[in-house]
Design an enzyme around this catalytic site. Sequence first.
Site, PDB file in Angstrom:
ATOM      1  CG  ASP A 187      38.661  39.381  49.461  1.00 20.65           C
ATOM      2  OD1 ASP A 187      39.548  38.625  49.012  1.00 20.65           O
ATOM      3  OD2 ASP A 187      38.894  40.507  49.920  1.00 20.65           O
TER       4      ASP A 187
ATOM      5  NE  ARG B 217      47.181  33.486  48.484  1.00 17.70           N
ATOM      6  CZ  ARG B 217      46.382  34.478  48.913  1.00 17.70           C
ATOM      7  NH1 ARG B 217      46.566  35.000  50.103  1.00 17.70           N
ATOM      8  NH2 ARG B 217      45.435  34.952  48.137  1.00 17.70           N
TER       9      ARG B 217
ATOM     10  CG  HIS C 123      42.143  29.848  46.356  1.00 21.37           C
ATOM     11  ND1 HIS C 123      41.505  31.056  46.503  1.00 21.37           N
ATOM     12  CD2 HIS C 123      43.468  30.142  46.227  1.00 21.37           C
ATOM     13  CE1 HIS C 123      42.395  32.038  46.463  1.00 21.37           C
ATOM     14  NE2 HIS C 123      43.603  31.507  46.306  1.00 21.37           N
TER      15      HIS C 123
ATOM     16  CG  ASN D 114      42.152  38.002  41.081  1.00 21.01           C
ATOM     17  OD1 ASN D 114      40.966  37.702  41.130  1.00 21.01           O
ATOM     18  ND2 ASN D 114      42.711  38.782  42.008  1.00 21.01           N
TER      19      ASN D 114
ATOM     20  NE  ARG E 221      44.957  36.836  43.802  1.00 18.10           N
ATOM     21  CZ  ARG E 221      44.179  36.633  44.855  1.00 18.10           C
ATOM     22  NH1 ARG E 221      44.145  35.447  45.429  1.00 18.10           N
ATOM     23  NH2 ARG E 221      43.438  37.607  45.343  1.00 18.10           N
TER      24      ARG E 221
HETATM   25  C1  IPE Z   1      38.323  40.471  44.264  1.00 18.49           C
HETATM   26  O1  IPE Z   1      39.145  39.963  45.265  1.00 18.49           O
HETATM   27  C2  IPE Z   1      38.275  39.523  43.111  1.00 18.49           C
HETATM   28  C3  IPE Z   1      37.644  38.241  43.355  1.00 18.49           C
HETATM   29  C4  IPE Z   1      36.949  37.919  44.400  1.00 18.49           C
HETATM   30  C5  IPE Z   1      37.782  37.271  42.290  1.00 18.49           C
HETATM   31  P1  IPE Z   1      40.657  40.451  45.418  1.00 18.49           P
HETATM   32  O2  IPE Z   1      41.155  39.853  46.678  1.00 18.49           O
HETATM   33  O3  IPE Z   1      41.413  40.162  44.187  1.00 18.49           O
HETATM   34  O4  IPE Z   1      40.413  42.007  45.556  1.00 18.49           O
HETATM   35  P2  IPE Z   1      41.359  43.220  45.894  1.00 18.49           P
HETATM   36  O5  IPE Z   1      42.201  43.444  44.684  1.00 18.49           O
HETATM   37  O6  IPE Z   1      42.125  42.838  47.114  1.00 18.49           O
HETATM   38  O7  IPE Z   1      40.412  44.348  46.147  1.00 18.49           O
HETATM   39  C1  IPE Z   2      39.385  35.440  47.067  1.00 19.06           C
HETATM   40  O1  IPE Z   2      40.261  35.187  48.115  1.00 19.06           O
HETATM   41  C2  IPE Z   2      39.630  34.549  45.880  1.00 19.06           C
HETATM   42  C3  IPE Z   2      40.157  35.236  44.682  1.00 19.06           C
HETATM   43  C4  IPE Z   2      40.424  36.513  44.604  1.00 19.06           C
HETATM   44  C5  IPE Z   2      40.426  34.409  43.516  1.00 19.06           C
HETATM   45  P1  IPE Z   2      41.730  35.805  48.168  1.00 19.06           P
HETATM   46  O2  IPE Z   2      42.658  34.860  47.503  1.00 19.06           O
HETATM   47  O3  IPE Z   2      41.721  37.190  47.634  1.00 19.06           O
HETATM   48  O4  IPE Z   2      42.010  35.802  49.725  1.00 19.06           O
HETATM   49  P2  IPE Z   2      42.747  36.924  50.581  1.00 19.06           P
HETATM   50  O5  IPE Z   2      42.090  38.224  50.270  1.00 19.06           O
HETATM   51  O6  IPE Z   2      44.182  36.893  50.176  1.00 19.06           O
HETATM   52  O7  IPE Z   2      42.539  36.483  51.996  1.00 19.06           O
HETATM   53 MG    MG Z   3      41.493  39.045  48.481  1.00 18.02          MG
END
Ligand code: IPE
Ligand code: IPE
Ligand code: MG
Length: 227
Positions: free
Chosen positions: A19, A32, A36, A67, A70
Amino acid sequence: MTSHAAAHSPRLHVACIMDGNGRWAKRRGLPRTAGHTAGEEALAAVVRAAAQRNVGWLTVFGFSTENWVRPPSEIRHILGLHRKLFGRIDELNANNVRVNWIGRPFDEPGARTPSSVQKAIVQAIDDTKHNTGMVLTVAFDYGSRAEIARAARRASAASIPAITAELYDSALPPVDVLIRTSGESRISNFLLWQSARARVYFTDCSWPDFGATQLDEALALVASPTA
Ligand code: IPE
Ligand code: IPE
Ligand code: MG
Protein backbone atom coordinates in the site's frame (compact mmCIF):
# COMPACT_ATOMS: atom_id res chain seq x y z
CA MET A 1 18.00 -33.89 17.83
CA THR A 2 17.31 -30.28 18.83
CA SER A 3 20.36 -28.95 17.02
CA HIS A 4 19.45 -31.04 14.01
CA ALA A 5 15.95 -29.54 13.89
CA ALA A 6 17.35 -26.02 14.26
CA ALA A 7 19.59 -26.59 11.25
CA HIS A 8 16.49 -27.02 9.11
CA SER A 9 14.66 -23.79 9.79
CA PRO A 10 11.21 -23.87 8.18
CA ARG A 11 10.57 -21.96 4.97
CA LEU A 12 8.33 -19.02 5.80
CA HIS A 13 5.19 -17.74 4.13
CA VAL A 14 5.31 -13.94 3.91
CA ALA A 15 2.28 -11.99 2.67
CA CYS A 16 2.35 -8.31 1.65
CA ILE A 17 -0.40 -5.74 1.37
CA MET A 18 1.52 -3.36 -0.87
CA ASP A 19 0.00 0.00 0.00
CA GLY A 20 0.91 3.65 -0.40
CA ASN A 21 1.94 3.95 -4.04
CA GLY A 22 -0.41 6.88 -4.63
CA ARG A 23 0.70 8.82 -1.56
CA TRP A 24 4.37 8.15 -2.39
CA ALA A 25 3.83 9.76 -5.79
CA LYS A 26 1.77 12.64 -4.44
CA ARG A 27 4.52 13.59 -1.98
CA ARG A 28 6.86 13.90 -4.96
CA GLY A 29 4.42 15.91 -7.05
CA LEU A 30 4.06 12.95 -9.44
CA PRO A 31 0.93 11.27 -10.83
CA ARG A 32 -0.35 8.21 -8.96
CA THR A 33 0.69 6.04 -11.90
CA ALA A 34 4.35 6.90 -11.21
CA GLY A 35 3.85 5.49 -7.72
CA HIS A 36 2.54 2.23 -9.14
CA THR A 37 5.50 2.03 -11.51
CA ALA A 38 7.88 2.51 -8.57
CA GLY A 39 5.86 -0.05 -6.63
CA GLU A 40 6.35 -2.67 -9.33
CA GLU A 41 10.12 -2.07 -9.20
CA ALA A 42 10.03 -2.41 -5.41
CA LEU A 43 8.19 -5.70 -5.75
CA ALA A 44 10.81 -7.05 -8.15
CA ALA A 45 13.52 -6.15 -5.62
CA VAL A 46 11.57 -7.71 -2.73
CA VAL A 47 11.13 -10.92 -4.75
CA ARG A 48 14.91 -11.11 -5.23
CA ALA A 49 15.57 -10.37 -1.55
CA ALA A 50 12.96 -12.85 -0.31
CA ALA A 51 14.25 -15.57 -2.63
CA GLN A 52 17.68 -15.18 -1.02
CA ARG A 53 16.25 -15.51 2.48
CA ASN A 54 14.33 -18.15 4.32
CA VAL A 55 11.10 -17.39 2.46
CA GLY A 56 9.39 -20.31 0.75
CA TRP A 57 6.22 -18.47 -0.22
CA LEU A 58 5.73 -14.79 -0.94
CA THR A 59 2.12 -13.77 -1.55
CA VAL A 60 1.39 -10.20 -2.63
CA PHE A 61 -1.85 -8.27 -3.00
CA GLY A 62 -1.65 -6.94 -6.53
CA PHE A 63 -5.24 -5.89 -7.14
CA SER A 64 -8.35 -6.40 -5.05
CA THR A 65 -11.95 -7.03 -6.07
CA GLU A 66 -12.63 -3.59 -4.54
CA ASN A 67 -9.96 -1.81 -6.61
CA TRP A 68 -12.06 -1.89 -9.83
CA VAL A 69 -13.77 1.36 -8.74
CA ARG A 70 -10.56 3.30 -9.39
CA PRO A 71 -10.32 5.61 -12.43
CA PRO A 72 -10.00 3.65 -15.70
CA SER A 73 -6.68 5.30 -16.60
CA GLU A 74 -5.15 4.23 -13.28
CA ILE A 75 -6.51 0.69 -13.69
CA ARG A 76 -5.11 0.50 -17.21
CA HIS A 77 -1.69 1.51 -15.90
CA ILE A 78 -1.82 -1.08 -13.11
CA LEU A 79 -2.85 -3.80 -15.58
CA GLY A 80 0.16 -2.92 -17.73
CA LEU A 81 2.42 -3.24 -14.69
CA HIS A 82 1.05 -6.70 -13.97
CA ARG A 83 1.85 -7.74 -17.51
CA LYS A 84 5.36 -6.35 -16.92
CA LEU A 85 5.69 -8.24 -13.64
CA PHE A 86 4.53 -11.54 -15.16
CA GLY A 87 6.92 -10.90 -18.05
CA ARG A 88 10.05 -10.85 -15.86
CA ILE A 89 10.67 -14.48 -16.72
CA ASP A 90 14.48 -14.39 -17.01
CA GLU A 91 14.76 -12.73 -13.62
CA LEU A 92 12.27 -15.12 -12.01
CA ASN A 93 14.07 -18.12 -13.47
CA ALA A 94 17.46 -16.74 -12.39
CA ASN A 95 16.08 -16.62 -8.84
CA ASN A 96 14.44 -20.06 -9.12
CA VAL A 97 11.03 -18.45 -8.39
CA ARG A 98 7.81 -20.19 -9.40
CA VAL A 99 4.89 -17.91 -10.27
CA ASN A 100 1.42 -18.61 -8.95
CA TRP A 101 -1.85 -16.68 -8.90
CA ILE A 102 -4.95 -16.46 -6.71
CA GLY A 103 -8.15 -14.58 -7.45
CA ARG A 104 -11.64 -15.06 -8.76
CA PRO A 105 -11.46 -17.92 -11.28
CA PHE A 106 -11.49 -16.43 -14.78
CA ASP A 107 -14.70 -18.23 -15.79
CA GLU A 108 -16.65 -17.37 -12.65
CA PRO A 109 -19.57 -14.90 -12.93
CA GLY A 110 -18.35 -11.49 -11.77
CA ALA A 111 -14.65 -12.27 -12.34
CA ARG A 112 -12.94 -9.30 -13.99
CA THR A 113 -9.35 -10.23 -14.87
CA PRO A 114 -8.95 -8.99 -18.46
CA SER A 115 -7.81 -11.52 -21.03
CA SER A 116 -4.44 -9.78 -21.55
CA VAL A 117 -3.65 -10.27 -17.85
CA GLN A 118 -5.07 -13.82 -17.90
CA LYS A 119 -2.65 -14.64 -20.73
CA ALA A 120 0.29 -13.08 -18.88
CA ILE A 121 -0.56 -15.07 -15.73
CA VAL A 122 -0.95 -18.39 -17.57
CA GLN A 123 2.28 -17.80 -19.50
CA ALA A 124 4.31 -16.84 -16.41
CA ILE A 125 3.05 -19.88 -14.51
CA ASP A 126 4.04 -22.11 -17.41
CA ASP A 127 7.43 -20.44 -17.97
CA THR A 128 8.43 -20.85 -14.32
CA LYS A 129 6.78 -24.17 -13.46
CA HIS A 130 10.05 -26.10 -13.17
CA ASN A 131 11.55 -23.74 -10.59
CA THR A 132 11.98 -25.30 -7.17
CA GLY A 133 12.67 -22.25 -4.98
CA MET A 134 10.29 -19.62 -3.66
CA VAL A 135 6.68 -19.55 -4.82
CA LEU A 136 5.55 -16.02 -5.73
CA THR A 137 1.76 -15.85 -5.57
CA VAL A 138 0.15 -12.73 -6.98
CA ALA A 139 -3.38 -12.02 -5.77
CA PHE A 140 -5.20 -10.32 -8.64
CA ASP A 141 -8.96 -9.70 -8.68
CA TYR A 142 -8.76 -11.20 -5.22
CA GLY A 143 -11.03 -10.86 -2.19
CA SER A 144 -10.74 -13.13 0.80
CA ARG A 145 -14.38 -13.29 1.91
CA ALA A 146 -15.46 -14.34 -1.58
CA GLU A 147 -12.72 -16.98 -1.52
CA ILE A 148 -13.91 -18.38 1.81
CA ALA A 149 -17.59 -18.27 0.85
CA ARG A 150 -16.82 -20.19 -2.36
CA ALA A 151 -14.69 -22.70 -0.47
CA ALA A 152 -17.46 -23.24 2.08
CA ARG A 153 -19.98 -23.84 -0.72
CA ARG A 154 -17.73 -26.37 -2.41
CA ALA A 155 -16.41 -28.11 0.71
CA SER A 156 -17.30 -31.74 1.29
CA ALA A 157 -17.83 -31.02 4.99
CA ALA A 158 -18.10 -28.02 7.28
CA SER A 159 -14.65 -28.67 8.70
CA ILE A 160 -11.49 -26.60 8.63
CA PRO A 161 -9.51 -29.07 6.47
CA ALA A 162 -12.42 -29.47 4.01
CA ILE A 163 -12.80 -25.70 3.59
CA THR A 164 -9.04 -25.16 3.33
CA ALA A 165 -8.95 -27.75 0.54
CA GLU A 166 -11.32 -25.58 -1.52
CA LEU A 167 -9.50 -22.26 -1.22
CA TYR A 168 -8.23 -20.75 -4.50
CA ASP A 169 -4.89 -22.45 -3.85
CA SER A 170 -5.13 -25.18 -1.24
CA ALA A 171 -1.35 -25.66 -1.37
CA LEU A 172 -0.63 -22.24 0.14
CA PRO A 173 0.60 -22.84 3.68
CA PRO A 174 -0.54 -20.69 6.61
CA VAL A 175 0.88 -17.16 6.56
CA ASP A 176 3.73 -16.63 9.04
CA VAL A 177 4.16 -12.88 8.60
CA LEU A 178 1.64 -10.43 7.15
CA ILE A 179 3.12 -7.08 6.11
CA ARG A 180 1.22 -3.89 5.39
CA THR A 181 3.00 -0.76 4.33
CA SER A 182 2.19 2.93 4.38
CA GLY A 183 0.89 3.37 7.89
CA GLU A 184 -2.49 1.68 7.46
CA SER A 185 -3.32 -0.97 10.02
CA ARG A 186 -6.10 -2.67 8.04
CA ILE A 187 -6.23 -6.18 6.62
CA SER A 188 -8.46 -5.11 3.69
CA ASN A 189 -9.91 -8.55 2.91
CA PHE A 190 -6.55 -10.24 2.26
CA LEU A 191 -5.86 -13.89 3.15
CA LEU A 192 -8.21 -13.86 6.15
CA TRP A 193 -8.32 -17.66 6.45
CA GLN A 194 -4.62 -18.21 5.76
CA SER A 195 -3.51 -15.49 8.22
CA ALA A 196 -5.39 -16.84 11.21
CA ARG A 197 -2.16 -17.23 13.23
CA ALA A 198 0.12 -14.79 11.39
CA ARG A 199 2.38 -12.22 12.99
CA VAL A 200 1.51 -8.80 11.59
CA TYR A 201 4.07 -6.17 10.61
CA PHE A 202 2.74 -2.68 10.01
CA THR A 203 5.19 -0.07 8.81
CA ASP A 204 4.91 3.61 7.88
CA CYS A 205 7.25 2.92 4.95
CA SER A 206 5.46 3.33 1.60
CA TRP A 207 5.51 0.30 -0.68
CA PRO A 208 7.83 1.94 -3.28
CA ASP A 209 10.38 2.46 -0.46
CA PHE A 210 10.00 -1.05 0.95
CA GLY A 211 13.10 -3.20 0.52
CA ALA A 212 15.38 -5.80 2.04
CA THR A 213 15.87 -3.80 5.27
CA GLN A 214 12.13 -3.68 5.98
CA LEU A 215 11.73 -7.32 4.93
CA ASP A 216 14.36 -8.30 7.49
CA GLU A 217 12.54 -6.33 10.18
CA ALA A 218 9.35 -8.22 9.39
CA LEU A 219 11.14 -11.57 9.32
CA ALA A 220 12.63 -10.79 12.74
CA LEU A 221 9.09 -11.17 14.12
CA VAL A 222 9.31 -14.90 13.51
CA ALA A 223 12.98 -15.33 14.28
CA SER A 224 12.35 -15.25 18.03
CA PRO A 225 12.14 -18.70 19.64
CA THR A 226 8.95 -17.85 21.59
CA ALA A 227 5.73 -18.84 19.88
C1 IPE B 1 -5.24 -3.01 -0.56
O1 IPE B 1 -4.91 -1.67 -0.75
C2 IPE B 1 -5.23 -3.73 -1.87
C3 IPE B 1 -3.95 -3.86 -2.52
C4 IPE B 1 -2.79 -3.60 -2.00
C5 IPE B 1 -3.99 -4.38 -3.87
P1 IPE B 1 -6.03 -0.55 -0.83
O2 IPE B 1 -5.32 0.75 -0.84
O3 IPE B 1 -6.95 -0.82 -1.95
O4 IPE B 1 -6.76 -0.81 0.55
P2 IPE B 1 -7.89 -0.04 1.33
O5 IPE B 1 -9.16 -0.30 0.59
O6 IPE B 1 -7.49 1.39 1.37
O7 IPE B 1 -7.88 -0.67 2.68
C1 IPE C 1 -1.36 0.27 -3.47
O1 IPE C 1 -1.19 1.65 -3.46
C2 IPE C 1 -1.59 -0.27 -4.86
C3 IPE C 1 -2.94 -0.80 -5.12
C4 IPE C 1 -3.92 -0.81 -4.25
C5 IPE C 1 -3.20 -1.31 -6.45
P1 IPE C 1 -2.42 2.66 -3.47
O2 IPE C 1 -2.75 2.98 -4.88
O3 IPE C 1 -3.54 2.13 -2.65
O4 IPE C 1 -1.78 3.94 -2.79
P2 IPE C 1 -2.47 4.92 -1.74
O5 IPE C 1 -3.02 4.09 -0.64
O6 IPE C 1 -3.52 5.67 -2.49
O7 IPE C 1 -1.34 5.80 -1.30
MG1 MG D 1 -4.09 2.33 -0.69
